[in-house]
Structures are given as C-alpha cells and as structure tokens.
Design an enzyme around this catalytic site. Structure first.
Site, PDB file in Angstrom:
ATOM      1  N   CYS A   1      26.367  36.232  45.698  1.00 20.66           N
ATOM      2  CA  CYS A   1      27.366  37.088  46.326  1.00 20.66           C
ATOM      3  C   CYS A   1      28.110  37.917  45.280  1.00 20.66           C
ATOM      4  O   CYS A   1      28.320  37.471  44.151  1.00 20.66           O
ATOM      5  CB  CYS A   1      28.356  36.239  47.123  1.00 20.66           C
ATOM      6  SG  CYS A   1      29.314  37.190  48.323  1.00 20.66           S
TER       7      CYS A   1
ATOM      8  N   ASP B   1      33.296  26.908  52.469  1.00 17.10           N
ATOM      9  CA  ASP B   1      33.824  27.373  51.195  1.00 17.10           C
ATOM     10  C   ASP B   1      35.017  26.530  50.765  1.00 17.10           C
ATOM     11  O   ASP B   1      35.506  25.677  51.508  1.00 17.10           O
ATOM     12  CB  ASP B   1      34.244  28.841  51.334  1.00 17.10           C
ATOM     13  CG  ASP B   1      34.206  29.592  50.014  1.00 17.10           C
ATOM     14  OD1 ASP B   1      34.072  28.944  48.947  1.00 17.10           O
ATOM     15  OD2 ASP B   1      34.302  30.834  50.041  1.00 17.10           O
TER      16      ASP B   1
END
Length: 212
Positions: A19, A136
């Site tokens: 990412c 996360d």
C-alpha cells in the site's frame, strides 16, 4: 489495469498488498517480486497521498500482474465515483449505510479497513457489500500493530476473507502468516526507508518472507 482480475483467488496465498506506492518504479518492483495488489492513497494529509498527475502515471504504467486498489477515507461521491479500477478500500468512519450507498452508486468491489475491535469486526463481517475485511492497528498507515491473539480467537467465526495489516514488516510477517493463516497481508510503512518513500529491497524481503 486488469480491473476484473479475481483478487479473491491469488495464485499463492497469502495475497500480498503493498500500500502507498507512488512511482512506476514501485509498481515494477511489486510486480517483479510477485505481489498481488497495490494500494493508491487518496487520503488527504497522508504522506502517501497522490496528486492527479501521479495517479495518471500509475494507472498508465500499471502492470497486468497487479490489482490496483484505491484507498479512501470518508470520500465524497465524485471522488470515489471517478476511480476507474474495480476495487476500493474504505479506511474512514464510513457507516454501514454509507458503504451500501457507495457500492450501489459506483459498483466498486469493497474492502473495509477496520481498526481491530472484535465486536466491530464481527459486525462488518455481516455486511453484504463488503467483500474483504482488512484488520488494522489503531491508526491506518502508522505502522502500529494490534492484538493478533484476539483476532485469532474470532477468525473461526468470520465468513469473509481477512487481510492483516498494521505494524507488519519483513521480520514479522512470516510469523503472522504462520500463526493466523490469513487470506492476505498488507504493508505500507513497514517497507519504507522514510515515511512515504518505498524501499524496494524491503518490498522484496517482505514478499519473500510472507510467502516463505
């Protein structure tokens, strides 16, 4: 861009997503080492936020091997609707109703990023428009881990594929994969030399460790 390539069936588990890529050179390395997906960040204020010219360059240069995923935080309709790819990752405080509205408006396939909380994760697992849960740490992109043992305790109850993020790097990702056997892993700060700048050697090491 592939667009319709089936991210849900990567050639080799775990699915690996890098990412916060920002350059065509980042894309070349990700494709060469066998990553499955890359995240393009549209979050205002992020050190990985792309400007329009960078977005165009990355879309034009996107290798066929990579699935581009746009990362949004509480996006406006026009921004998310303009994304030409198939997948989006919603990383803000979007409500279930807002996610339903985005899915209906855009037709995008949706990954919902969730700071780990067992009850919240279980609730999002029931949402019909979310295809993948990305679990996360407390602040996305910060490199902060969460309680993996607590996630392991609820994994048998989840029906959707789970991608683990938050605090991963080449040194620990292999252990996380062995212990949790997630569908995928996601990394951003853990493969950076400085904040917002990808380190290609760390990307190579991360993918090798995740698959090793």
């Amino acid at each position: 861009m592939n667009g319709d390539r089936d991210l849900l069936r990567p050639a080799t588990l775990p699915m690996v997503k890098i990412c916060g890529v920002r350059t065509p050179a980042d894309l070349e390395v990700c494709a060469a080492v066998g990553a499955d997906a890359v995240g393009l960040v549209f979050a205002p204020g992020s050190p990985r936020e792309l400007d329009p010219a960078e977005v165009v360059d990355l879309i034009v240069e996107m290798p066929d091997e990579l699935e581009p995923i746009a990362l949004f935080v509480d996006p406006a309709n026009d921004l998310v609707d303009a994304w030409p790819g198939a997948w989006i990752q919603l990383h803000g405080e979007e409500t279930p109703e807002r996610v339903t509205a985005i899915a209906a408006m855009t037709g995008h396939r949706i990954i919902k990023a969730i700071p780990f909380d067992a009850d919240v994760v279980l609730a999002w697992d029931e949402h019909p428009d979310v295809e993948i849960l990305l679990i996360d740490g407390p602040r996305g992109g910060s490199g902060e881990p969460f309680d993996h043992a607590a996630l392991a305790a609820i994994l048998p109850k989840l029906t959707k594929p789970v991608v683990v993020a938050g605090g991963l790097d080449p040194e620990i990702v292999g252990e996380v994969v062995r212990n949790l056997e997630p569908f995928g892993v996601d990394v951003s700060s853990g493969v950076e030399s400085t904040r917002g700048m990808k380190d290609h050697d760390l990307i190579r090491s991360f993918v090798a460790a995740a698959r090793g």
